[in-house]
Design a protein around this motif. Sequence first.
Motif, short mmCIF file in Angstrom:
data_model
loop_
_atom_site.label_atom_id
_atom_site.label_comp_id
_atom_site.label_asym_id
_atom_site.label_seq_id
_atom_site.Cartn_x
_atom_site.Cartn_y
_atom_site.Cartn_z
N THR A 1 0.84 -1.20 0.00
CA THR A 1 0.00 0.00 0.00
C THR A 1 0.88 1.25 0.00
O THR A 1 1.81 1.36 0.78
N GLY A 2 0.56 2.16 -0.90
CA GLY A 2 1.32 3.40 -0.98
C GLY A 2 2.39 3.40 -2.06
O GLY A 2 2.92 4.47 -2.40
N GLU B 1 1.50 5.45 -5.27
CA GLU B 1 1.66 6.89 -5.04
C GLU B 1 3.14 7.28 -5.05
O GLU B 1 3.51 8.34 -5.58
N GLU C 1 -5.26 5.09 -4.80
CA GLU C 1 -4.21 5.91 -4.19
C GLU C 1 -4.19 7.31 -4.80
O GLU C 1 -3.19 8.01 -4.73
#
Length: 459
Positions: A248-249, A252, A286
Amino acid sequence: MNERPAVTPGTTPQLSNSLRELDNAHVWHPFTAMSAYRREQAPIIVDAEGFHLVDEERIRYLDGHSSLWCNIHGHRVPAIDAAITNQLQRVAHTTLLGLSNAPSIELAAELVRRAPSRLNKVFYADCGAAGVEVALKIAYQYYRQRATPEDSRDKFIYFDGAYHGDTIGTMSIGSISRFKNLYSPLLFPAVWAKVPAASPDHPLRESEQLEFCTHELERLLIEHQGRIAGVVIEPLVQAAAGINVQATGFLERVRQLTRRFDTLMIADEIAVGFGRTGTLFACEQENVSPDILILSKGLTGGYLPLAATMITDEIDTAFLGEPWEGRTFFHGHTYTGNPLACAAALASIRLIDDNAVLENVQRVTAVLKQELAPLKQHPQVKEVRQQGAMVGIELHNAGTPFPPERRVGHEVTLACRRRGVILRNIADVIVLMPAPAMPEQLVLELCQVVRDSIQDGLN
């Protein structure tokens, strides 16, 4: 081995009426070990209804992999059938080279309205791999035609586990060895961003994976500064790698780094688009808007071949000029923007709203997570990976891979077939990809069959 009958030159061979014999004699199936295929007598599909396929013996099968990850609403959907029929009564095909047609215009406007911001132009192709080839060529040409043409970038970064198609260009930015190694002399050089290697003794935490991948990408962008035309990524999850879910992330972070190094971010949403991950586009999760977005598979609801490569106005501007200036994008396909395919896509996209398909994906996601959770304790299941309605169940033998000659993953899919479910494995990863609109009860049935079949396939 089936031998072809001798044919006198200038005559027509007499063929059997058996579909099975004709299939074995003449059809070469993609990504298929043909000797085994001919022995196993795979179903020959002649009909469909809802979320089921029907073979020539009238046996029904639940379509557990969305007909290779493209079906969205099921089969024989009245609204999509009607859209194609209505278009067929007008015109089936007309070129987009210097002309246009109404469905391609309407679909482009619909995609722009729904896609992440800034993606205002649509270039059509006829399959996902062709859409990625379009993206690579656009990125390469863009850096030769923008305001600073001396900045001639010629390399692309791709990630460990990447698969973007099986054409020469897409294989060049893929990392799955069995799909590309044989053809390596034909491929162009690209930059491989590796990911950290986990082990049974040291499983990677998500935070470790995030930091390693971020630092690796940053290192490569520094090392090749001024040479990278684009970073190509499947947002959130790598499908053909066996449903490898990203930290996750990370998406981005990729967007931040590509902006910092003035490099195009190319998002391949061929497999993950149109609700598979829980949102219409995976990038939404995201809040990422790429410079180039590639769509296919679910674009037409699984009806007809079509791809769309979306770009920003900034990229488009670099291709504008008088005809004699040579800034034109010299690329195209005979069936680019085919009216039938575009009409199907328009109907499919509107059904996603009308039938609350994204809300159904949330329910499907929850059912998959709950019903497959017991497999995490199975001694021969290494991992159950899930992103939305996409699941990969990786099998292993006491911590090590099974010998390839056992074809364990394939044996599991055969066991599923005997129970009335069609799936496809990637080596020893069983991939579940129910259609986003599949009812919960059918998803429950799918999970039950998979659990039972894993036990059969491992015996």
